[in-house]
Design a protein around this motif. Structure first.
Motif, PDB file in Angstrom:
ATOM      1  N   VAL A  76       0.848  -1.206   0.000  1.00  0.00           N
ATOM      2  CA  VAL A  76       0.000   0.000   0.000  1.00  0.00           C
ATOM      3  C   VAL A  76       0.877   1.247   0.000  1.00  0.00           C
ATOM      4  CG1 VAL A  76      -1.627   1.366   1.369  1.00  0.00           C
ATOM      5  CG2 VAL A  76      -1.996  -1.088   1.080  1.00  0.00           C
ATOM      6  N   MET A  77       1.910   1.256   0.843  1.00  0.00           N
ATOM      7  CA  MET A  77       2.785   2.426   0.916  1.00  0.00           C
ATOM      8  C   MET A  77       3.525   2.629  -0.402  1.00  0.00           C
ATOM      9  SD  MET A  77       2.000   3.708   3.730  1.00  0.00           S
ATOM     10  CE  MET A  77       3.212   4.971   3.986  1.00  0.00           C
ATOM     11  N   GLU A  78       3.981   1.555  -1.042  1.00  0.00           N
ATOM     12  CA  GLU A  78       4.651   1.678  -2.333  1.00  0.00           C
ATOM     13  C   GLU A  78       3.687   2.200  -3.394  1.00  0.00           C
ATOM     14  OE1 GLU A  78       6.254  -2.242  -2.839  1.00  0.00           O
ATOM     15  OE2 GLU A  78       8.096  -1.734  -1.760  1.00  0.00           O
ATOM     16  N   TYR A  79       2.442   1.741  -3.349  1.00  0.00           N
ATOM     17  CA  TYR A  79       1.431   2.215  -4.300  1.00  0.00           C
ATOM     18  C   TYR A  79       1.175   3.706  -4.096  1.00  0.00           C
ATOM     19  CZ  TYR A  79      -3.010   2.982  -6.612  1.00  0.00           C
ATOM     20  OH  TYR A  79      -3.990   3.500  -7.401  1.00  0.00           O
ATOM     21  N   LEU A  80       1.006   4.117  -2.841  1.00  0.00           N
ATOM     22  CA  LEU A  80       0.763   5.533  -2.551  1.00  0.00           C
ATOM     23  C   LEU A  80       1.947   6.386  -2.989  1.00  0.00           C
ATOM     24  CD1 LEU A  80      -0.907   5.314   0.964  1.00  0.00           C
ATOM     25  CD2 LEU A  80      -2.000   5.935  -1.203  1.00  0.00           C
ATOM     26  N   ALA A  81       3.162   5.895  -2.747  1.00  0.00           N
ATOM     27  CA  ALA A  81       4.351   6.649  -3.148  1.00  0.00           C
ATOM     28  C   ALA A  81       4.394   6.826  -4.657  1.00  0.00           C
ATOM     29  CB  ALA A  81       5.610   5.935  -2.669  1.00  0.00           C
ATOM     30  N   SER A  82       3.968   5.818  -5.385  1.00  0.00           N
ATOM     31  CA  SER A  82       4.021   5.913  -6.849  1.00  0.00           C
ATOM     32  C   SER A  82       2.876   6.742  -7.420  1.00  0.00           C
ATOM     33  CB  SER A  82       4.000   4.512  -7.468  1.00  0.00           C
ATOM     34  OG  SER A  82       2.733   3.909  -7.308  1.00  0.00           O
ATOM     35  N   THR A  83       1.854   7.034  -6.602  1.00  0.00           N
ATOM     36  CA  THR A  83       0.709   7.802  -7.087  1.00  0.00           C
ATOM     37  C   THR A  83       0.547   9.141  -6.380  1.00  0.00           C
ATOM     38  OG1 THR A  83      -0.786   6.680  -5.546  1.00  0.00           O
ATOM     39  CG2 THR A  83      -0.579   5.731  -7.764  1.00  0.00           C
ATOM     40  N   GLY A  84       1.571   9.554  -5.620  1.00  0.00           N
ATOM     41  CA  GLY A  84       1.538  10.889  -5.013  1.00  0.00           C
ATOM     42  C   GLY A  84       1.019  10.946  -3.594  1.00  0.00           C
ATOM     43  N   GLY A  85       1.087   9.857  -2.853  1.00  0.00           N
ATOM     44  CA  GLY A  85       0.650   9.871  -1.461  1.00  0.00           C
ATOM     45  C   GLY A  85       1.536  10.744  -0.596  1.00  0.00           C
ATOM     46  N   LYS A  86       1.057  11.138   0.580  1.00  0.00           N
ATOM     47  CA  LYS A  86       1.818  11.997   1.491  1.00  0.00           C
ATOM     48  C   LYS A  86       2.648  11.148   2.451  1.00  0.00           C
ATOM     49  CE  LYS A  86      -1.435  15.800   1.390  1.00  0.00           C
ATOM     50  NZ  LYS A  86      -2.252  16.714   2.183  1.00  0.00           N
ATOM     51  N   ASN A  87       3.809  11.685   2.825  1.00  0.00           N
ATOM     52  CA  ASN A  87       4.707  11.031   3.785  1.00  0.00           C
ATOM     53  C   ASN A  87       5.112   9.617   3.358  1.00  0.00           C
ATOM     54  OD1 ASN A  87       4.649  13.286   5.531  1.00  0.00           O
ATOM     55  ND2 ASN A  87       2.698  12.590   6.348  1.00  0.00           N
ATOM     56  N   THR A  88       5.331   9.435   2.078  1.00  0.00           N
ATOM     57  CA  THR A  88       5.704   8.113   1.571  1.00  0.00           C
ATOM     58  C   THR A  88       7.061   8.153   0.864  1.00  0.00           C
ATOM     59  OG1 THR A  88       4.461   8.519  -0.455  1.00  0.00           O
ATOM     60  CG2 THR A  88       3.313   7.338   1.297  1.00  0.00           C
ATOM     61  N   LYS A  89       7.849   9.188   1.150  1.00  0.00           N
ATOM     62  CA  LYS A  89       9.127   9.379   0.467  1.00  0.00           C
ATOM     63  C   LYS A  89      10.020   8.140   0.558  1.00  0.00           C
ATOM     64  CE  LYS A  89      13.160  12.382   0.406  1.00  0.00           C
ATOM     65  NZ  LYS A  89      13.810  13.531   1.005  1.00  0.00           N
ATOM     66  N   MET A  90      10.065   7.486   1.707  1.00  0.00           N
ATOM     67  CA  MET A  90      10.960   6.342   1.867  1.00  0.00           C
ATOM     68  C   MET A  90      10.594   5.172   0.960  1.00  0.00           C
ATOM     69  SD  MET A  90       9.764   5.032   5.610  1.00  0.00           S
ATOM     70  CE  MET A  90      10.086   3.292   5.613  1.00  0.00           C
ATOM     71  N   PHE A  91       9.388   5.156   0.426  1.00  0.00           N
ATOM     72  CA  PHE A  91       8.956   4.078  -0.455  1.00  0.00           C
ATOM     73  C   PHE A  91       9.058   4.462  -1.930  1.00  0.00           C
ATOM     74  CE2 PHE A  91       6.743   3.399   3.534  1.00  0.00           C
ATOM     75  CZ  PHE A  91       7.059   2.072   3.786  1.00  0.00           C
ATOM     76  N   SER A  92       9.418   5.690  -2.207  1.00  0.00           N
ATOM     77  CA  SER A  92       9.429   6.194  -3.570  1.00  0.00           C
ATOM     78  C   SER A  92      10.793   6.012  -4.213  1.00  0.00           C
ATOM     79  CB  SER A  92       9.067   7.681  -3.574  1.00  0.00           C
ATOM     80  OG  SER A  92       9.120   8.187  -4.884  1.00  0.00           O
ATOM     81  N   ASP A  93      10.784   5.714  -5.519  1.00  0.00           N
ATOM     82  CA  ASP A  93      12.040   5.622  -6.251  1.00  0.00           C
ATOM     83  C   ASP A  93      12.234   6.856  -7.135  1.00  0.00           C
ATOM     84  OD1 ASP A  93      10.135   5.140  -8.161  1.00  0.00           O
ATOM     85  OD2 ASP A  93      10.969   3.245  -8.839  1.00  0.00           O
ATOM     86  N   THR A  94      11.487   7.917  -6.849  1.00  0.00           N
ATOM     87  CA  THR A  94      11.587   9.159  -7.617  1.00  0.00           C
ATOM     88  C   THR A  94      12.895   9.876  -7.292  1.00  0.00           C
ATOM     89  OG1 THR A  94       9.193   9.431  -7.596  1.00  0.00           O
ATOM     90  CG2 THR A  94      10.485  11.397  -8.066  1.00  0.00           C
ATOM     91  N   ASN A  95      13.594  10.317  -8.318  1.00  0.00           N
ATOM     92  CA  ASN A  95      14.815  11.086  -8.156  1.00  0.00           C
ATOM     93  C   ASN A  95      14.411  12.565  -8.060  1.00  0.00           C
ATOM     94  OD1 ASN A  95      17.152  12.643  -8.580  1.00  0.00           O
ATOM     95  ND2 ASN A  95      18.115  11.003  -9.742  1.00  0.00           N
ATOM     96  N   ILE A  96      14.396  13.075  -6.851  1.00  0.00           N
ATOM     97  CA  ILE A  96      13.909  14.436  -6.597  1.00  0.00           C
ATOM     98  C   ILE A  96      14.735  15.470  -7.348  1.00  0.00           C
ATOM     99  CG2 ILE A  96      13.585  16.208  -4.811  1.00  0.00           C
ATOM    100  CD1 ILE A  96      12.843  13.896  -2.917  1.00  0.00           C
TER     101      ILE A  96
END
Length: 63
Positions: A32-52
């Protein structure tokens, strides 16, 4: 074909039944956290593979 013997924990829990129920229960917390991170969820940075830094570069200097 051999029949599957159920294995139980010391407290009597049927391990195979727990596995079946878990498989049918939906997404795990991590999924769920990985899904939220990939779709713009809040406070999910640690699960995101986005290069800021790459996103900042693209938004500051669009092609």
């Amino acid at each position: 074909m051999q029949s599957e013997q159920n294995q139980y924990t010391v407290s009597g829990t049927d391990i195979e039944e727990v596995k079946r129920k878990n498989a049918a229960s939906g997404m795990s917390y991590k999924e769920v956290m990985e899904y939220l991170a990939s779709t713009g969820g809040k406070n999910t940075k640690m699960f995101s593979d986005t290069n800021i830094d790459e996103v900042k570069k693209q938004t500051q200097h669009p092609h």
